[in-house]
Design an enzyme around this catalytic site. Structure first.
Site, PDB file in Angstrom:
ATOM      1  N   TYR A  98       0.832  -1.205   0.000  1.00 18.74           N
ATOM      2  CA  TYR A  98       0.000   0.000   0.000  1.00 18.74           C
ATOM      3  C   TYR A  98       0.870   1.260   0.000  1.00 18.74           C
ATOM      4  O   TYR A  98       0.638   2.203  -0.761  1.00 18.74           O
ATOM      5  CB  TYR A  98      -0.892  -0.051   1.237  1.00 18.74           C
ATOM      6  CG  TYR A  98      -1.869   1.086   1.404  1.00 18.74           C
ATOM      7  CD1 TYR A  98      -3.022   1.157   0.635  1.00 18.74           C
ATOM      8  CD2 TYR A  98      -1.655   2.054   2.387  1.00 18.74           C
ATOM      9  CE1 TYR A  98      -3.938   2.185   0.827  1.00 18.74           C
ATOM     10  CE2 TYR A  98      -2.573   3.077   2.579  1.00 18.74           C
ATOM     11  CZ  TYR A  98      -3.703   3.139   1.806  1.00 18.74           C
ATOM     12  OH  TYR A  98      -4.606   4.148   1.998  1.00 18.74           O
ATOM     13  N   LYS A 137       1.052   4.155  -2.852  1.00 13.63           N
ATOM     14  CA  LYS A 137       0.634   5.512  -2.501  1.00 13.63           C
ATOM     15  C   LYS A 137       1.749   6.529  -2.744  1.00 13.63           C
ATOM     16  O   LYS A 137       1.469   7.671  -3.136  1.00 13.63           O
ATOM     17  CB  LYS A 137       0.169   5.557  -1.045  1.00 13.63           C
ATOM     18  CG  LYS A 137      -1.154   4.854  -0.798  1.00 13.63           C
ATOM     19  CD  LYS A 137      -2.262   5.414  -1.688  1.00 13.63           C
ATOM     20  CE  LYS A 137      -3.643   4.952  -1.274  1.00 13.63           C
ATOM     21  NZ  LYS A 137      -4.694   5.460  -2.180  1.00 13.63           N
TER      22      LYS A 137
END
Length: 291
Positions: free
Chosen positions: A154, A158
């Site tokens: 993640y 991001k």
């Protein structure tokens, strides 16, 4: 004076619930016609958001498509018509420590967050440039900006969105296409049992959406990273310090000098926000040439 998005069309991905729903409702309140996107399996949730928008007197339409499906995204953009605003909000989690994480889960998270945003942005990019107007927001995260245990997939996706934003903001500038990032803090199903009720109340997802609205306004900034949550807003920046020169040294000695002077090299009192990636080389050449 309140921000007006009258006669603007916005697409919000992953808007069947949570942050996306709150973004869609606020954009509609500001006057935008909102395409509420979610995966086909959640189309009924997206339609419920549309019904909320319409009940409040706004304009909304639901469209079921995975952001990783290029053909479906192209169809959504085609049916939407001239898209003025794109909010790349869709995402998933597959949290595990890196040692326990399957590469398939790493790839899936990167595909949805990064490539999903790329696919949606590509679908609206040429139209925005041709019309000399566009507002695009990438949803980044503090997990990407600063790291978070168990979220290597993640966090990687991001932070990649920040790099994507930085370049697109430069490429879109001459055509009034502004590109920004939003790093939200909001309660999720995962935090329900971890935080006290008072904190959960402060972390309502709707408290993030005003920052989103600011980033898509007529007079929005570009190349800006806003962090928002609990009715607070901050800015995150990628900076470059003045650093030191290590010219004329043996490579082995230079490496030791770097370690010995890390505090000086990292002194934020000398930090600036580069206008582009070229500035790093300019700073380094300036030191080498004695400027």
């Amino acid at each position: 004076m309140a921000i007006s998005l009258e006669r603007k069309t916005a697409i919000v991905t992953g808007a069947g619930g949570g942050l996306g729903r709150c973004h869609a409702l606020l954009l509609a309140r500001a006057g935008a016609r909102v395409i509420v996107n979610d995966i086909p399996q959640n189309l009924d949730h997206a339609q419920q958001v549309v019904e909320e928008i319409r009940a409040a007197g706004g304009q909304g339409e639901a469209f079921g498509a995975s952001v990783t499906d290029e053909a479906a995204v192209a169809e959504m953009v085609g049916k939407a018509g001239a898209v003025d605003i794109l909010v790349n909000n869709a995402g998933i989690l597959r949290d595990k420590s890196f040692s326990k994480m399957d590469l398939a889960d790493f790839r899936l998270v990167v595909d949805v967050h990064l490539m999903g945003s790329v696919i949606c942005t590509k679908a609206v990019w040429d139209g925005m440039r041709e019309r000399n107007y566009g507002r695009i927001v990438m949803t980044t995260s503090s997990s990407g900006l600063y790291g978070n245990f168990g979220q290597s997939n993640y966090g990687a996706a991001k932070m990649a969105l920040v790099g994507f934003m930085q370049t697109l903001a430069l490429e879109g500038a001459k055509n009034n296409v502004k590109v920004n990032c939003l790093a939200p803090t909001a309660r999720t199903a995962m935090t329900e049992n971890l935080l006290p009720p008072q904190a959960l109340e402060l972390l309502k997802p709707e408290f993030v959406s005003p920052a989103l609205l600011a980033l898509v306004a007529e007079n929005a900034p570009t190349r800006t990273i806003l962090a928002a949550g609990a009715q607070g807003v901050e800015a995150a920046q990628i900076t470059l310090t003045k650093g030191i020169a290590i010219k004329g040294m043996d490579d082995l000695d230079a490496a030791q000098v770097i370690l010995d002077r890390l505090a000086e090299i990292g002194d934020l009192a000398t930090a600036t926000v580069p206008a582009s990636g070229l500035e790093q080389g300019q700073v380094e050449l300036g030191k080498a040439l004695g400027a």
